[in-house]
Design a protein around this motif. Structure first.
Motif, PDB file in Angstrom:
ATOM      1  N   ALA A 273       1.093  -2.713   3.255  1.00 52.82           N
ATOM      2  CA  ALA A 273       0.904  -1.283   3.488  1.00 52.82           C
ATOM      3  C   ALA A 273       0.014  -0.663   2.412  1.00 52.82           C
ATOM      4  O   ALA A 273      -0.836   0.189   2.711  1.00 52.82           O
ATOM      5  CB  ALA A 273       2.264  -0.584   3.521  1.00 52.82           C
ATOM      6  N   ASN A 274       0.177  -1.084   1.171  1.00 52.07           N
ATOM      7  CA  ASN A 274      -0.636  -0.519   0.095  1.00 52.07           C
ATOM      8  C   ASN A 274      -2.101  -0.914   0.222  1.00 52.07           C
ATOM      9  O   ASN A 274      -3.001  -0.079   0.039  1.00 52.07           O
ATOM     10  CB  ASN A 274      -0.076  -0.973  -1.255  1.00 52.07           C
ATOM     11  CG  ASN A 274      -0.766  -0.317  -2.428  1.00 52.07           C
ATOM     12  OD1 ASN A 274      -1.784  -0.783  -2.911  1.00 52.07           O
ATOM     13  ND2 ASN A 274      -0.206   0.795  -2.891  1.00 52.07           N
ATOM     14  N   VAL A 275      -2.369  -2.176   0.544  1.00 50.23           N
ATOM     15  CA  VAL A 275      -3.766  -2.622   0.665  1.00 50.23           C
ATOM     16  C   VAL A 275      -4.459  -1.917   1.824  1.00 50.23           C
ATOM     17  O   VAL A 275      -5.603  -1.442   1.702  1.00 50.23           O
ATOM     18  CB  VAL A 275      -3.810  -4.147   0.832  1.00 50.23           C
ATOM     19  CG1 VAL A 275      -5.231  -4.616   1.134  1.00 50.23           C
ATOM     20  CG2 VAL A 275      -3.301  -4.832  -0.434  1.00 50.23           C
ATOM     21  N   LEU A 276      -3.781  -1.828   2.965  1.00 57.52           N
ATOM     22  CA  LEU A 276      -4.398  -1.181   4.122  1.00 57.52           C
ATOM     23  C   LEU A 276      -4.582   0.320   3.884  1.00 57.52           C
ATOM     24  O   LEU A 276      -5.606   0.895   4.283  1.00 57.52           O
ATOM     25  CB  LEU A 276      -3.541  -1.419   5.361  1.00 57.52           C
ATOM     26  CG  LEU A 276      -3.384  -2.890   5.776  1.00 57.52           C
ATOM     27  CD1 LEU A 276      -2.556  -3.004   7.041  1.00 57.52           C
ATOM     28  CD2 LEU A 276      -4.743  -3.554   5.961  1.00 57.52           C
TER      29      LEU A 276
ATOM     30  N   LEU B 224       7.685   3.559  -0.319  1.00 62.11           N
ATOM     31  CA  LEU B 224       8.867   4.330   0.064  1.00 62.11           C
ATOM     32  C   LEU B 224       9.634   3.722   1.243  1.00 62.11           C
ATOM     33  O   LEU B 224      10.860   3.568   1.180  1.00 62.11           O
ATOM     34  CB  LEU B 224       8.455   5.771   0.356  1.00 62.11           C
ATOM     35  CG  LEU B 224       9.589   6.766   0.597  1.00 62.11           C
ATOM     36  CD1 LEU B 224      10.475   6.855  -0.640  1.00 62.11           C
ATOM     37  CD2 LEU B 224       9.019   8.155   0.946  1.00 62.11           C
ATOM     38  N   PRO B 225       8.980   3.354   2.366  1.00 59.76           N
ATOM     39  CA  PRO B 225       9.755   2.739   3.467  1.00 59.76           C
ATOM     40  C   PRO B 225      10.407   1.423   3.063  1.00 59.76           C
ATOM     41  O   PRO B 225      11.533   1.132   3.483  1.00 59.76           O
ATOM     42  CB  PRO B 225       8.705   2.550   4.565  1.00 59.76           C
ATOM     43  CG  PRO B 225       7.617   3.508   4.245  1.00 59.76           C
ATOM     44  CD  PRO B 225       7.580   3.563   2.749  1.00 59.76           C
ATOM     45  N   ALA B 226       9.711   0.618   2.272  1.00 59.51           N
ATOM     46  CA  ALA B 226      10.296  -0.659   1.841  1.00 59.51           C
ATOM     47  C   ALA B 226      11.493  -0.444   0.939  1.00 59.51           C
ATOM     48  O   ALA B 226      12.473  -1.193   0.989  1.00 59.51           O
ATOM     49  CB  ALA B 226       9.233  -1.504   1.134  1.00 59.51           C
ATOM     50  N   ALA B 227      11.429   0.572   0.090  1.00 58.65           N
ATOM     51  CA  ALA B 227      12.574   0.864  -0.778  1.00 58.65           C
ATOM     52  C   ALA B 227      13.772   1.335   0.033  1.00 58.65           C
ATOM     53  O   ALA B 227      14.919   1.003  -0.277  1.00 58.65           O
ATOM     54  CB  ALA B 227      12.185   1.916  -1.818  1.00 58.65           C
TER      55      ALA B 227
END
Length: 410
Positions: A157-160, A225-228
């Motif tokens: 998610a961060n890379v995209l 945030l969603p992963a956490a």
């Protein structure tokens, strides 16, 4: 053909999806870049040829790496298995998708090396070979990042999200230059010259540095945030904020290991890129701290207070408690004494003699329970049966036959 058991959708279709998506993503990015003039291999005027060359190399590394990551992630979402698989199968699956996406990303090599033949370089006679080499380096870099993105969804998610932000920033910079009537120049990767005269601080363009830092923190926080909240692995969530900015920093490092003769705006972008990595890491760690799992507080049970006791050598021993005589035994002794006195003063009736072997009951442990029916049968019929009262010892003495004594003649 399938790499897993029944109930899965991983096969040649997923591998084909990885190859196709990576190739399409690379071609689309290069089309947008060439069309809008975000990067170009044609030297610009006013001595900007070196800056355009280095910026175009950085864009090449970034585009090829992002294409590989995008192809692997999309193929993984499309062909996600429907049954639980072993760790070895999952590792093989991720490796297969990453390699397939890297093969699709090789399209970027051809689409950059061929146009780079028109580049004019004094230090080399084959600029297209150099550009192709940078594209291959970007594919290999994207291969490793794709494996990490398949392991941790927050990294993907961060890379995209970082890729979308960089393209939005580049298109905004080009549109701003066109609106201001300036000549079209190559846009720096992750940098937007908001103003033409600063402010500057030791070769760092402050507006560009502020935009890069704030964007890295926000993307790192929102992507993690969603992963956490899903309670994913904490290590992947914490490190996800540095994935996209680190890819940008490596692209700049490969494009220009030594900054000699770089323009001020290009030098500022090179210097800000490493600090953006720490800013993104700060955002992901903040998301993990605010929304991560919390440890339950231990429940403490209050113990009953224990009074202090003195156990020294001079402590007095506890007094011995004398044995107490129960009220039932006292009543039994009284009843036996009354009965003995009555036998001495009154003539006894004709009753059979008590056997010699029978012993009187002593205490509660020596009580012998007599059958009431047998005792009543041995008693004479003309004598009324007296009610048995008192303790068990008194009851035994009342039921026992008394010795028969002869009557005195008148």
């Amino acid at each position: 053909m399938s790499l897993q058991g029944p109930g899965t959708r991983l096969g040649l279709s997923s591998v084909a999806v990885a190859v196709g998506v990576a190739a399409a993503a690379g071609a689309a990015q290069l089309g947008v870049g060439y069309g809008l003039g975000v990067f170009s291999w044609v030297p610009t005027v006013h001595g900007g040829g070196e800056a355009a060359w280095l910026a175009s190399l950085a864009w090449t590394v970034w585009i090829s790496a992002l294409s590989v990551v995008l192809g692997a992630v999309v193929a993984d979402r499309v062909g996600r298995p429907t049954v639980q698989s072993s760790t070895a199968v999952r590792v093989l699956r991720r490796a297969a998708l990453s390699i397939a996406a890297a093969l699709g990303g090789l399209v970027v090599v051809a689409l950059t090396a061929v146009p780079a033949r028109v580049a004019e370089r004094a230090d080399t006679f084959a600029p297209h070979v150099i550009v192709g080499g940078y594209a291959i380096a970007g594919v290999l870099l994207g291969l490793f990042v794709a494996v990490a993105a398949l392991i941790a969804r927050s990294i993907a998610a961060n890379v995209l999200a970082t890729g979308g932000w960089l393209w939005l920033l580049a298109v905004t910079a080009v549109a701003d230059g066109i609106a201001a009537g300036r000549e079209t120049v190559v846009a720096q990767l992750g940098s937007w010259p908001v103003t033409t005269d600063g402010p500057w601080f030791r070769s760092v363009y402050l507006p560009g540095a502020a935009i890069a830092g704030v964007a890295a923190v926000l993307i790192g926080f929102l992507a993690a945030l969603p992963a956490a909240r899903r309670r994913d692995a904490q290590a992947g969530v914490a490190l996800s904020g540095a994935a996209g900015p680190a890819l940008v920093a490596v692209a700049y490092l490969l494009a220009a290991p030594k900054l000699t003769g770089a323009l001020p705006e290009q030098l500022s972008a090179y210097l800000v890129a490493p600090y953006a990595v720490f800013a993104g890491l700060l955002g992901s760690v903040l998301a993990l701290v605010l929304c991560g799992p919390r440890r339950p507080r231990p429940v403490s049970v209050a113990a009953a207070p224990v009074p202090p006791q003195y156990l020294g050598s001079d402590a007095a021993p506890a007094p011995a408690v004398p044995a107490q005589t129960g009220p039932d035994r006292a009543d039994a002794d009284k009843t036996d004494a009354d009965k003995t006195g009555a036998d001495k003063g009154a003539p006894a009736k004709d009753t059979p003699a008590r056997p010699a072997s029978a012993k009187p009951a002593q205490g509660r442990a020596a009580v012998v329970k007599a059958t009431p029916d047998k005792a009543v049968a041995e008693q004479p019929a003309d004598e009324p049966t007296a009610p048995v009262t008192g303790t068990p010892a008194a009851a035994v003495d009342a039921l026992a036959p008394s010795p028969k004594q002869p009557r005195k003649k008148r």
